[in-house]
Scaffold this motif. Structure first.
Motif, PDB file in Angstrom:
ATOM      1  N   PHE A  40     -19.372  37.960  -8.641  1.00  0.00           N
ATOM      2  CA  PHE A  40     -19.995  39.110  -9.296  1.00  0.00           C
ATOM      3  C   PHE A  40     -21.499  39.199  -9.066  1.00  0.00           C
ATOM      4  O   PHE A  40     -22.095  40.246  -9.332  1.00  0.00           O
ATOM      5  CB  PHE A  40     -19.692  39.086 -10.795  1.00  0.00           C
ATOM      6  N   PHE A  41     -22.133  38.148  -8.601  1.00  0.00           N
ATOM      7  CA  PHE A  41     -23.567  38.237  -8.301  1.00  0.00           C
ATOM      8  C   PHE A  41     -23.826  39.299  -7.238  1.00  0.00           C
ATOM      9  O   PHE A  41     -24.832  39.987  -7.269  1.00  0.00           O
ATOM     10  CB  PHE A  41     -24.099  36.885  -7.816  1.00  0.00           C
ATOM     11  N   GLY A  42     -22.924  39.417  -6.273  1.00  0.00           N
ATOM     12  CA  GLY A  42     -23.098  40.356  -5.166  1.00  0.00           C
ATOM     13  C   GLY A  42     -22.388  41.675  -5.362  1.00  0.00           C
ATOM     14  O   GLY A  42     -22.106  42.373  -4.385  1.00  0.00           O
ATOM     15  N   LEU A  43     -22.120  42.049  -6.607  1.00  0.00           N
ATOM     16  CA  LEU A  43     -21.370  43.272  -6.882  1.00  0.00           C
ATOM     17  C   LEU A  43     -22.025  44.501  -6.281  1.00  0.00           C
ATOM     18  O   LEU A  43     -21.353  45.375  -5.709  1.00  0.00           O
ATOM     19  CB  LEU A  43     -21.217  43.456  -8.403  1.00  0.00           C
ATOM     20  N   VAL A  44     -23.360  44.609  -6.406  1.00  0.00           N
ATOM     21  CA  VAL A  44     -24.057  45.807  -5.912  1.00  0.00           C
ATOM     22  C   VAL A  44     -24.699  45.571  -4.549  1.00  0.00           C
ATOM     23  O   VAL A  44     -25.398  46.452  -4.033  1.00  0.00           O
ATOM     24  CB  VAL A  44     -25.126  46.273  -6.927  1.00  0.00           C
ATOM     25  N   SER A  45     -24.477  44.400  -3.961  1.00  0.00           N
ATOM     26  CA  SER A  45     -25.006  44.107  -2.626  1.00  0.00           C
ATOM     27  C   SER A  45     -24.128  44.758  -1.569  1.00  0.00           C
ATOM     28  O   SER A  45     -22.913  44.891  -1.745  1.00  0.00           O
ATOM     29  CB  SER A  45     -25.062  42.593  -2.392  1.00  0.00           C
ATOM     30  N   ALA A  46     -24.730  45.136  -0.472  1.00  0.00           N
ATOM     31  CA  ALA A  46     -23.994  45.804   0.602  1.00  0.00           C
ATOM     32  C   ALA A  46     -22.977  44.857   1.236  1.00  0.00           C
ATOM     33  O   ALA A  46     -23.178  43.647   1.292  1.00  0.00           O
ATOM     34  CB  ALA A  46     -24.960  46.320   1.661  1.00  0.00           C
TER      35      ALA A  46
END
Length: 362
Positions: A40-46
């Protein structure tokens, strides 16, 4: 949703530790570790850097579900996504990949005692220092201050008269100090702590966006996302509070339905009670004019001149109509407009989003 989905597993861990987190005022490390492990840390990462490539809606849903279990975890996550969105748009690829991989916890460092509610106009400074920049500041609080990998940091610009510039400041940068720990009522585990910067030296490559473009970054990237996620956090907290309240009433599985009753008689005006009418009105009128209106109005007028008079005219007209009508409602019914909203023929949930995004304030 599957009972064993990634978010369910994280929520279960957050629920298990929520009481201890709030009672002890400690950082929700178990919940944050679970978010990291579940991706979930990279949820908004491309997706191009290894993230999930999802947007604010998905982030708000995660924050809301976390808030039902642990408010501190939800707020830390809200601030992480707010910072990650800025880095995703303006940061270098290496940092973006670190976030997507779960090795970088982000947060915002905007709030300052000197700027009060005008977070977009910091008083902290950035000055040229050789080939880099020197930052000096007194940030009033930074969520996850002791645990974040780096802060998305605001300062006055190096040059020009613009409002601000944004930087990425590593938590362990020499010159940073965290004088106090957070001691408050509620969300006691979010590690919201003052942060001081005394001669923090950074390379110019640490800047996120152009010099002087901080206002645009805040208004276009941070504020829309933060407002939605902050509202989601509030909704989750209230949903949990209502659910726990209902549990105290055996045999009741939901809140009672709204009923219809007669309105009370309107208050009768009498000259001998004129002071009782005018006194509270003066106090409420003064309280309704927030510091932002006193400060931002003259500032924007000085900056943009007559070009914004049309906006002020429309704003004043709408505000006057709204104020008059809610006053009439309260005088007639004897109840505040908030009660009237949820007692309308519209289902009560219709008012959730307007109340959270606009606060129902004039």
């Amino acid at each position: 949703m599957s009972t064993d989905s990634p978010i369910d597993r994280v929520v279960a861990i957050a629920t298990h530790n929520a009481i201890a987190v709030d009672h002890q005022g400690r950082f929700p490390k178990e919940s944050i570790a679970a978010l990291r492990e579940e991706g979930f840390f990279g949820l908004v990462s491309a997706t191009s850097v290894g993230g999930q490539g999802l947007g604010v809606r998905a982030a708000a849903e995660v924050v809301e579900q976390l808030a039902r279990a642990c408010g501190s975890t939800a707020m830390v996550t809200c601030m992480h996504y707010s910072g990650a969105l800025v880095i995703e748009r303006f940061g270098d690829e290496a940092t973006r990949r670190e976030i997507a991989a779960g090795r970088h916890l982000s947060t915002l460092a905007f709030s300052e005692a000197g700027s009060r509610s005008m977070f977009w106009a910091p008083t902290s400074t950035a000055t040229s220092a050789g080939d880099g920049v020197r930052l000096d500041a007194r940030k009033s609080w930074v969520t996850a201050a002791h645990e974040a990998t780096a802060y998305v940091w605001s300062s006055r610009p190096l040059e020009g008269a613009e409002a601000s510039t944004i930087w990425l400041v590593p938590r362990d940068a020499p010159g940073l100090s965290l004088p106090d720990r957070f001691e408050g009522l509620g969300l006691r585990g979010n590690d919201s702590t003052p942060v001081n910067a005394d001669g923090v030296n950074l390379p110019l490559s640490a800047r996120l966006g152009a010099d002087g473009a901080g206002f645009a970054v805040m208004m276009e990237v941070v504020l829309p996302a933060f407002s939605v996620m902050n509202a989601a956090c509030s909704v989750g907290l209230m949903e949990s509070a209502v659910a726990r309240t209902v549990e105290h009433q055996p045999g009741v599985e939901s809140m009672p339905k709204w009923t219809v009753g007669e309105l009370p008689d309107a208050p009768q005006f009498e000259w001998r009670k004129i002071a009782a009418f005018i006194g509270p009105g003066i106090v409420m009128a003064a309280a309704a004019i927030g510091g932002g209106e006193w400060l931002t109005g003259p500032t924007n007028t000085a900056k943009y001149g007559a070009a914004i008079f049309w906006l002020a005219t429309i704003s004043i007209l709408c505000q006057s109509i709204y104020n008059v009508e809610i006053c009439r409602y309260t005088l007639y019914t004897g109840e505040p407009i908030f009660t009237g909203n949820v007692c309308s023929r519209c289902v009560p949930t219709f008012w959730n989003m307007p109340k959270h995004t606009h606060g129902n304030t004039p």
